[in-house]
Design an enzyme around this catalytic site. Structure first.
Site, PDB file in Angstrom:
ATOM      1  N   ASP A 189       0.695  -1.157   0.140  1.00  0.00           N
ATOM      2  CA  ASP A 189      -0.028   0.076  -0.039  1.00  0.00           C
ATOM      3  C   ASP A 189       0.846   1.226  -0.109  1.00  0.00           C
ATOM      4  OD1 ASP A 189      -2.712   1.437   0.440  1.00  0.00           O
ATOM      5  OD2 ASP A 189      -1.575   2.118   2.269  1.00  0.00           O
ATOM      6  N   GLU A 215       1.769  -0.437  -4.980  1.00  0.00           N
ATOM      7  CA  GLU A 215       0.655   0.620  -5.377  1.00  0.00           C
ATOM      8  C   GLU A 215       1.686   1.937  -5.371  1.00  0.00           C
ATOM      9  OE1 GLU A 215      -2.127  -0.158  -5.831  1.00  0.00           O
ATOM     10  OE2 GLU A 215      -3.353   1.834  -5.535  1.00  0.00           O
TER      11      GLU A 215
HETATM   12  C1  LAG Z   1      -3.962   3.575  -0.660  1.00  0.00           C
HETATM   13  N1  LAG Z   1      -2.953   3.334  -1.540  1.00  0.00           N
HETATM   14  O1  LAG Z   1      -1.781   3.822  -1.903  1.00  0.00           O
HETATM   15  C2  LAG Z   1      -5.065   2.890  -0.371  1.00  0.00           C
HETATM   16  O2  LAG Z   1      -5.587   2.232  -1.636  1.00  0.00           O
HETATM   17  C3  LAG Z   1      -6.112   4.019  -0.151  1.00  0.00           C
HETATM   18  O3  LAG Z   1      -7.332   3.466  -0.189  1.00  0.00           O
HETATM   19  C4  LAG Z   1      -5.638   4.567   1.333  1.00  0.00           C
HETATM   20  O4  LAG Z   1      -6.727   5.684   1.571  1.00  0.00           O
HETATM   21  C5  LAG Z   1      -4.387   5.303   1.129  1.00  0.00           C
HETATM   22  N2  LAG Z   1      -3.372   4.573   0.364  1.00  0.00           N
HETATM   23  C6  LAG Z   1      -3.829   5.135   2.621  1.00  0.00           C
HETATM   24  O5  LAG Z   1      -3.564   3.910   2.859  1.00  0.00           O
HETATM   25  C7  LAG Z   1      -7.823   5.392   2.333  1.00  0.00           C
HETATM   26  C8  LAG Z   1      -8.895   6.397   2.335  1.00  0.00           C
HETATM   27  C9  LAG Z   1      -8.783   7.638   2.764  1.00  0.00           C
HETATM   28  C10 LAG Z   1      -8.676   7.441   4.261  1.00  0.00           C
HETATM   29  C11 LAG Z   1      -7.374   6.487   4.333  1.00  0.00           C
HETATM   30  C12 LAG Z   1      -7.050   6.227   5.905  1.00  0.00           C
HETATM   31  O6  LAG Z   1      -9.229   6.377   0.651  1.00  0.00           O
HETATM   32  O7  LAG Z   1      -9.848   8.388   2.364  1.00  0.00           O
HETATM   33  O8  LAG Z   1      -8.200   8.553   4.981  1.00  0.00           O
HETATM   34  O9  LAG Z   1      -7.580   5.185   3.772  1.00  0.00           O
HETATM   35  O10 LAG Z   1      -8.099   5.542   6.550  1.00  0.00           O
HETATM   36  C13 LAG Z   1      -9.177   9.146   6.081  1.00  0.00           C
HETATM   37  C14 LAG Z   1      -9.874  10.141   5.898  1.00  0.00           C
HETATM   38  C15 LAG Z   1      -8.754  11.279   5.525  1.00  0.00           C
HETATM   39  C16 LAG Z   1      -8.069  11.624   6.792  1.00  0.00           C
HETATM   40  C17 LAG Z   1      -7.475  10.088   7.143  1.00  0.00           C
HETATM   41  C18 LAG Z   1      -6.681  10.150   8.576  1.00  0.00           C
HETATM   42  O11 LAG Z   1     -10.634  10.319   4.415  1.00  0.00           O
HETATM   43  O12 LAG Z   1      -9.500  12.698   5.420  1.00  0.00           O
HETATM   44  O13 LAG Z   1      -6.959  12.474   6.740  1.00  0.00           O
HETATM   45  O14 LAG Z   1      -8.478   9.172   7.128  1.00  0.00           O
HETATM   46  O15 LAG Z   1      -7.656  10.346   9.485  1.00  0.00           O
END
Ligand code: LAG
Ligand code: CA
Length: 450
Positions: A189, A215
């Protein structure tokens, strides 16, 4: 150990996104193994944050709290039994490994996590302390600066100092524990956010020769080519080209598709969509129905990259998680339940899995197109496939297949020496007369010659 070992040529993996361990195990036995899938990418197995107030979103998984194998999908023994059951069915398990970071700032900044561990951002008792995290405590803002992309915070997630020995040995310990349980490989990841030399150092200390794909989204100063010393890299250019071209119907433009210039076929992991693109930047997903299956079948028939088939849970809200109990544990997944989409079971997809392995070693032959929305090509003496996004098509095709009677794998399989779908004849000169309906696929390979 040596770097990543790719799966055998012609191998196909399914991404069983968010499927609980018991359910993956059953699907390996019931469907994935018998239909020739070689591997499964599973969602992250480590302890993660639990965000009850946000309805247990799917992305909890990407905020590790510890490396205990205790998540919303099951505990260590569930995980270990899944690996054993899948391996017995001939299916490898590839773990989505979150190595770049731990938890973020946001709705919860402290524990407990899914295994009950207490934590705060930058403090994970017994695992990491403040000094294990990068000096930069700000979000990445300049995406033209590789140092910032790698040493500042992605989405405010606590960024690990992967250059440090202590951090490296903790990460290596986690991955080797998984290998010990029978895991065969890893999706890394956020690999773009880890210096390639750090990943190389970590992977070189793994036991055996796990398959590694990283990735690396190509949208910044960083190229996926920087990572090919460690394993494969995800080919987003291929995904955009394939999905966009199939969606627009101009299939003839797929002749010679070869993804990003930075990657060779044996360095590229390819897909139509992944769990991020299907939410944030959808081009073709299960929601598009038949054209989506045409795209996936094309990917499987065409010999570029290591293909990954997405298998989703149904969603409207991009944030929402899969069906879950009131304590946040994911409900069992199965293909009879409409909450789980099961793209991997669609006949034009499932049938082409075996096509790819039978065709391994043969390049593209006998290409035909109508200049627009209909194409056909062979894989030498081993297979021939037709893809139609135009009007119903009836014509003869020159193939290199041996004479005989074949079952079309895009419409059915062979049961007791008979085709459950369409049956086709190849004459002594290799000529095929076929009718292929709009938005459908035909696939013949020598494994289903009666
Ligand atoms: C990835 N690949 O490089 C994953 O495929 C992707 O799904 C991951 O984001 C990202 N890298 C980090 O491992 C996902 C969500 C994000 C989420 C993150 C952490 O798409 O939206 O962020 O996982 O849970 C969320 C909030 C952010 C916030 C963060 C920390 O959306 O606004 O800043 O949590 O609290
Ligand atoms: Ca980093």
């Amino acid at each position: 150990s040596s770097p990543s070992t790719a799966p055998t040529e012609g191998a196909v993996m399914a991404h069983m996104f968010q499927w609980p361990w018991d359910s993956v195990a059953r699907e390996c036995t019931d469907f994935l193994g018998p239909n020739g899938y070689d591997g499964v990418q599973v969602s992250p197995p480590q302890e993660h944050v639990v965000l009850q107030g946000e309805g247990f979103p799917w992305w909890q998984d990407y905020q590790p709290v510890s490396y205990q194998l205790d998540s919303r999908r099951g505990d260590r023994s569930d995980f270990s039994e899944m690996v054993a059951t899948c391996n017995e069915a001939g299916v490898d398990i590839y773990v989505d490994a979150v190595l770049n970071h731990m938890t973020g700032s946001g709705s919860v900044e402290s524990g407990p996590g899914s295994a009950g561990s207490e934590f705060e951002k930058y403090s994970y008792p017994g695992i990491y302390e403040n000094s294990d995290f990068s000096e930069c405590r700000a979000d990445i803002s300049n995406w033209d600066d590789p140092d910032e992309i790698r040493n500042c915070e992605l989405l405010s997630l606590a960024d690990l100092r992967t250059g440090e020995e202590g951090v490296r040995s903790t990460l290596t310990g986690y991955l080797n524990d998984l290998i010990d349980l029978g895991v065969a490989g890893f999706r890394i990841d956020a690999a773009k956010h880890v210096p390639p030399q750090d990943l190389e150092a970590i992977v070189s200390r793994l036991d055996g020769d796990p398959y590694v794909f990283q990735e690396v989204i190509e949208d910044s100063a960083i190229s996926p080519a920087e990572y090919t010393g460690t394993g494969e890299a995800t080919d987003f250019a291929y995904s955009e080209e394939l999905s966009g071209t199939v969606r627009d119907g101009s299939l003839a433009q797929l002749k010679g598709i070869n993804g990003t210039e930075a990657l060779n076929s044996d360095q590229a992991t390819v897909f139509v969509d992944n769990h991020d693109t299907q939410r944030n930047d959808p081009t073709l997903t299960y929601k598009d129905g038949d054209p989506y299956n045409v795209a996936t079948a094309f990917m499987l028939a065409h010999p570029y990259g290591t293909p990954k088939v997405m298998s989703s849970f149904d969603f409207e809200d991009p944030e929402s998680g899969p069906p879950a109990a009131s304590n946040g544990m994911t409900s069992p997944a199965n293909c009879e339940d409409e909450d789980w989409v099961c793209e991997h079971r669609q006949q034009p997809v499932a049938g082409m899995v075996e096509f790819r392995s039978v065709a391994a070693g043969s390049g593209v032959t006998d290409w035909w197109d109508n200049g627009n929305d209909q194409v056909a090509f062979g894989r030498g003496e081993n297979g021939f496939a037709v893809f139609n996004r135009g009007a119903d098509l009836s014509r003869t095709f020159q193939t290199s297949l041996p004479e005989g009677t074949y079952c079309d794998v895009a419409s059915g399989s062979v049961v007791d020496g008979r085709c459950t779908g369409e049956t086709y004849e190849i004459d002594t000169g290799g000529v095929l007369s076929a009718s292929v309906a709009s938005d459908s696929v035909l696939g013949l390979h020598v494994g289903t010659r009666l």
